[in-house]
Each structure stands twice: as C-alpha cells, then as structure tokens.
Scaffold this motif. Structure first.
Motif, PDB file in Angstrom:
ATOM      1  N   UNK A  18      71.061  14.115  32.906  1.00 23.21           N
ATOM      2  CA  UNK A  18      69.669  13.659  33.000  1.00 23.21           C
ATOM      3  C   UNK A  18      69.303  13.345  34.449  1.00 23.21           C
ATOM      4  N   UNK A  19      70.171  12.616  35.142  1.00 20.68           N
ATOM      5  CA  UNK A  19      69.897  12.230  36.531  1.00 20.68           C
ATOM      6  C   UNK A  19      69.853  13.455  37.431  1.00 20.68           C
ATOM      7  N   UNK A  20      70.779  14.401  37.243  1.00 17.09           N
ATOM      8  CA  UNK A  20      70.786  15.626  38.057  1.00 17.09           C
ATOM      9  C   UNK A  20      69.485  16.403  37.861  1.00 17.09           C
ATOM     10  N   UNK A  21      69.039  16.541  36.615  1.00  9.67           N
ATOM     11  CA  UNK A  21      67.792  17.265  36.341  1.00  9.67           C
ATOM     12  C   UNK A  21      66.607  16.579  37.009  1.00  9.67           C
ATOM     13  N   UNK A  33      58.521  11.111  38.541  1.00  8.79           N
ATOM     14  CA  UNK A  33      58.166  12.175  37.607  1.00  8.79           C
ATOM     15  C   UNK A  33      59.388  12.907  37.094  1.00  8.79           C
ATOM     16  N   UNK A  34      60.350  13.163  38.004  1.00 10.05           N
ATOM     17  CA  UNK A  34      61.582  13.820  37.596  1.00 10.05           C
ATOM     18  C   UNK A  34      62.360  12.992  36.585  1.00 10.05           C
ATOM     19  N   UNK A  35      62.450  11.686  36.818  1.00 11.09           N
ATOM     20  CA  UNK A  35      63.162  10.809  35.880  1.00 11.09           C
ATOM     21  C   UNK A  35      62.480  10.786  34.514  1.00 11.09           C
ATOM     22  N   UNK A  36      61.152  10.691  34.523  1.00  7.98           N
ATOM     23  CA  UNK A  36      60.421  10.648  33.251  1.00  7.98           C
ATOM     24  C   UNK A  36      60.548  11.979  32.510  1.00  7.98           C
ATOM     25  N   UNK A  37      60.386  13.093  33.242  1.00  9.20           N
ATOM     26  CA  UNK A  37      60.481  14.407  32.602  1.00  9.20           C
ATOM     27  C   UNK A  37      61.845  14.661  32.000  1.00  9.20           C
ATOM     28  N   UNK A  38      62.895  14.370  32.774  1.00 10.45           N
ATOM     29  CA  UNK A  38      64.252  14.555  32.262  1.00 10.45           C
ATOM     30  C   UNK A  38      64.537  13.578  31.126  1.00 10.45           C
ATOM     31  N   UNK A  85      54.119  17.585  37.537  1.00 11.46           N
ATOM     32  CA  UNK A  85      54.764  18.814  38.014  1.00 11.46           C
ATOM     33  C   UNK A  85      56.266  18.614  38.182  1.00 11.46           C
ATOM     34  N   UNK A  86      56.660  17.526  38.847  1.00 12.44           N
ATOM     35  CA  UNK A  86      58.085  17.237  39.012  1.00 12.44           C
ATOM     36  C   UNK A  86      58.740  16.992  37.651  1.00 12.44           C
ATOM     37  N   UNK A  87      57.992  16.359  36.746  1.00 12.22           N
ATOM     38  CA  UNK A  87      58.525  16.106  35.402  1.00 12.22           C
ATOM     39  C   UNK A  87      58.785  17.386  34.630  1.00 12.22           C
ATOM     40  N   UNK A  88      57.876  18.369  34.746  1.00  8.60           N
ATOM     41  CA  UNK A  88      58.070  19.646  34.049  1.00  8.60           C
ATOM     42  C   UNK A  88      59.282  20.396  34.592  1.00  8.60           C
ATOM     43  N   UNK A  89      59.434  20.406  35.925  1.00  7.62           N
ATOM     44  CA  UNK A  89      60.597  21.070  36.525  1.00  7.62           C
ATOM     45  C   UNK A  89      61.881  20.380  36.069  1.00  7.62           C
ATOM     46  N   UNK A  90      61.867  19.051  36.073  1.00  2.05           N
ATOM     47  CA  UNK A  90      63.053  18.296  35.651  1.00  2.05           C
ATOM     48  C   UNK A  90      63.390  18.561  34.192  1.00  2.05           C
ATOM     49  N   UNK A  91      62.366  18.626  33.345  1.00  2.00           N
ATOM     50  CA  UNK A  91      62.605  18.894  31.921  1.00  2.00           C
ATOM     51  C   UNK A  91      63.232  20.270  31.731  1.00  2.00           C
ATOM     52  N   UNK A  92      62.727  21.274  32.475  1.00  2.00           N
ATOM     53  CA  UNK A  92      63.293  22.621  32.389  1.00  2.00           C
ATOM     54  C   UNK A  92      64.734  22.638  32.902  1.00  2.00           C
ATOM     55  N   UNK A  93      64.983  21.907  33.985  1.00  2.00           N
ATOM     56  CA  UNK A  93      66.340  21.838  34.537  1.00  2.00           C
ATOM     57  C   UNK A  93      67.285  21.172  33.555  1.00  2.00           C
ATOM     58  N   UNK A  94      66.782  20.119  32.881  1.00  2.00           N
ATOM     59  CA  UNK A  94      67.640  19.449  31.885  1.00  2.00           C
ATOM     60  C   UNK A  94      68.004  20.417  30.766  1.00  2.00           C
ATOM     61  N   UNK A  95      67.022  21.178  30.276  1.00  2.00           N
ATOM     62  CA  UNK A  95      67.310  22.132  29.205  1.00  2.00           C
ATOM     63  C   UNK A  95      68.368  23.139  29.603  1.00  2.00           C
ATOM     64  N   UNK A  96      68.266  23.652  30.846  1.00  2.00           N
ATOM     65  CA  UNK A  96      69.246  24.614  31.330  1.00  2.00           C
ATOM     66  C   UNK A  96      70.617  23.968  31.528  1.00  2.00           C
ATOM     67  N   UNK A 125      74.463  24.570  29.792  1.00  2.00           N
ATOM     68  CA  UNK A 125      75.613  24.981  30.599  1.00  2.00           C
ATOM     69  C   UNK A 125      76.725  23.950  30.584  1.00  2.00           C
ATOM     70  N   UNK A 126      76.349  22.661  30.725  1.00  2.00           N
ATOM     71  CA  UNK A 126      77.346  21.633  30.970  1.00  2.00           C
ATOM     72  C   UNK A 126      77.771  20.853  29.733  1.00  2.00           C
TER      73      UNK A 126
END
Length: 332
Positions: free
Chosen positions: A81-84, A111-116, A315-326, A330-331
C-alpha cells in the motif's frame, strides 16, 4: 520478502523526497531570484541548507502523515500500500514538473495514500483528512493571499515618502532573510512528510512502536534527500512562480515570502497540518502582486495553477490505486 519491501519503501520514499526538493525548490527562491535579490546558485545553496535544518524543527507533520491519513494493514500487505502511494505521488510530481506547474507534492502524497488505501480496502481516516488536510488546504492559500495583500499595503504606506532606490536596496537585503525563512518552513513541512511515510512502513511491520517516535536515521535521510533535490533546482517551475504570474519588485517579494513562511510555521507547529508550501507561496505572490492593480496578475496562468491544485489529490490517488492493483498481483 518483507525486509526487501521495507528497503524498497525507504528507497522509494527518499526518491519522492528528492523529487519534492527539485519540484518545490522554486517555492523558496523564485521571488528572490526574479527580483535579483539572490543569484540562482546562491539561492539554491541557501534553500538546500535551510531545507535540511528545517527537517529537524519538529515531527508533528510526520506523525499526521504516518498515523492520521490511513490505517494501513500490517506486514507485507501494508508495505505494498505504501509503495503504491509513493509511486502515485512521484508520478504526479514528474508530470507537473514537466509541465512547469507548481502543484503540491504534499497533496500528491496524501492523494497517493488515500488512493492506495481505498484500493486496498484499508481504513481511510476521513475525519483526520478533513481536519488536517482539507480545511488547511483551503485556509492556507486564503491566508497567504490576504496576508500578503495587507502586508504589502502597509509597506506602501510606511515607505510612501522614502527614496525608492534605498527602499529597493533595503528590501533586496530583507529578501535574503525572508527566502531563507520560506526554505526553513519548506523543510519543516515537506521533509517531515517523507519521514511520516517511512514511519508508517516501519509501524506496519512492527519495526517501531507509535510511542518510539521518528528514528534519527529517518530524519537524517529525509533531510538529506530533500536538500539534495532542492540544490538540483526546478527551473521550469521557478519561471512560472517567479515571472509568469507577475513581475515582482523586492518589496512585494519580501511581503509574499514573509507571509508564506509565517503560515507554514503556524500550520506545522501549531496545527500539525501538512499544508502545501506551493499553494501558500503562490497565493502570497498573487496577493502581493494584486496591490499594483488586479490586472497586473496574470490570472490565466494563475487559473492553470489552481486547476493543477484541484486535480492533484484525485490524479495521484488514481495512479496509486492502479499501482496497488498491479503490485498486489505481482507481490502478493
């Protein structure tokens, strides 16, 4: 695997801290450089040193970021979550740096923290976000604009019969102090946000307890990363903040910097609120500039900046959410 992810969080957090430094270098020095109070390299060196020192003035903002935005799950899942969140914030920082828009690294991180957090099903602490993020996000630029406007009117009245040349030289000297104060406030605010993210990662894995406080090595590494990023510059944003909004004179530069620094200190130490240095100084520049005449401010440029402010968190939240999904695929 968990230990490797902890190392990854620390490294990515420090990369974010570095991008925060070069993205926000303009906050402290753009007005001083544009009025020729300081040369660019001297200004950057001063800002880097003051950013480093400011990181050690307190931990209130770090604790808000680490404990007041989301309640991340423990162990490896929490680290993902934190990485995303960090990747979302870094991505938005690089996009706005490329476009030359002085958006908020602070709000990109939040935004990244909230999105993830939402994507992972973590508990998002909405009441804390309202008190510590949303209200200060609106309040700090408003106070910055009005405060700089009022201070500049007072300066114009106090020095109305003074020699213009002497006044200009005096405020050029004063700007060295006011720019240093903004840089110190930037370190106080923004370096602590990276400390908070690393602290959150250490909490989720049981490496520290809430009562332990921020470890010294976290403070030193965050302070070093943001100061190195600051010294590397941020010329695209500096041009926007220093010249494209309005051509400032030394008196208006001093007024905007003095008010912005005051807001940063009060928000961090008094209210423990992670406010945007970018929002605060940009609003103060517009407030001081508006004392010439309202048409002197290039409101079209300002409008573009405001749009960037509004879209930063989602915007940062959406990117973070997508990164979390990916990353989750993987991990985990």
């Amino acid at each position: 695997m968990e230990f490797t992810l902890v190392i990854a969080v620390v490294v990515i957090a420090l990369v974010f801290d570095y991008t925060n430094g070069f993205h926000d270098a303009a906050n402290a020095i753009a007005t001083s450089v544009s009025t020729r109070a300081l040369t660019p390299r001297v200004a950057l060196a001063m800002a880097a040193v003051m950013n480093f020192l400011g990181a050690f003035l307190g931990t209130e903002v770090a604790e808000t970021i680490g404990e007041g935005i989301i309640s991340a799950p423990s162990g490896q899942h929490g680290l993902v979550v934190v990485i995303a969140a960090l990747i979302g914030a870094i991505t938005w920082n690089l996009i706005t740096w490329r476009l030359g828009l002085p958006s908020s690294s602070s709000h990109a991180l939040i935004g990244g923290l909230v999105g993830a957090g939402i994507a992972s099903g973590s508990v998002v602490l909405w009441s804390g976000i309202l008190d510590k993020v949303v209200i200060p996000m609106v309040l700090s630029p408003a106070v910055g604009f009005l405060g700089a406007f009022v201070l500049m009117l007072a300066i114009l009245w106090l020095f109305r019969r003074s020699n213009p040349g002497k006044v200009t030289r005096g405020f050029r000297l004063a700007q060295s102090l006011s720019a240093a104060a903004v840089a110190l406030g930037h370190g106080l605010q923004d370096a602590q946000k990276t400390m908070g993210v690393i602290f959150l990662a250490l909490l989720t894995t049981g490496h520290v307890n809430e009562s332990d406080g921020i470890p010294l090595w976290v403070k030193l590494s965050a302070a070093t990363a943001i100061s190195l990023g600051t010294y590397s510059g941020g010329w695209r944003i500096m041009r926007t903040l220093g010249r494209r909004i309005i051509h400032l004179d030394p008196a208006r530069g001093f007024a905007s910097e003095a008010v912005a620094a005051t807001v940063l200190y009060v928000m961090a130490i008094g209210l423990h609120a992670p406010v945007s240095t970018t929002h605060t100084i940009t609003s103060a520049v517009m407030g001081a500039g508006a004392t010439k005449r309202l048409s002197a401010v290039r409101w079209g440029v300002a409008r573009g900046i405001v749009v960037a402010w509004i879209v930063t968190i989602p915007a940062a939240g959406l990117v973070a959410a997508a990164c979390y999904g990916l990353a989750h695929l993987i991990l985990e």
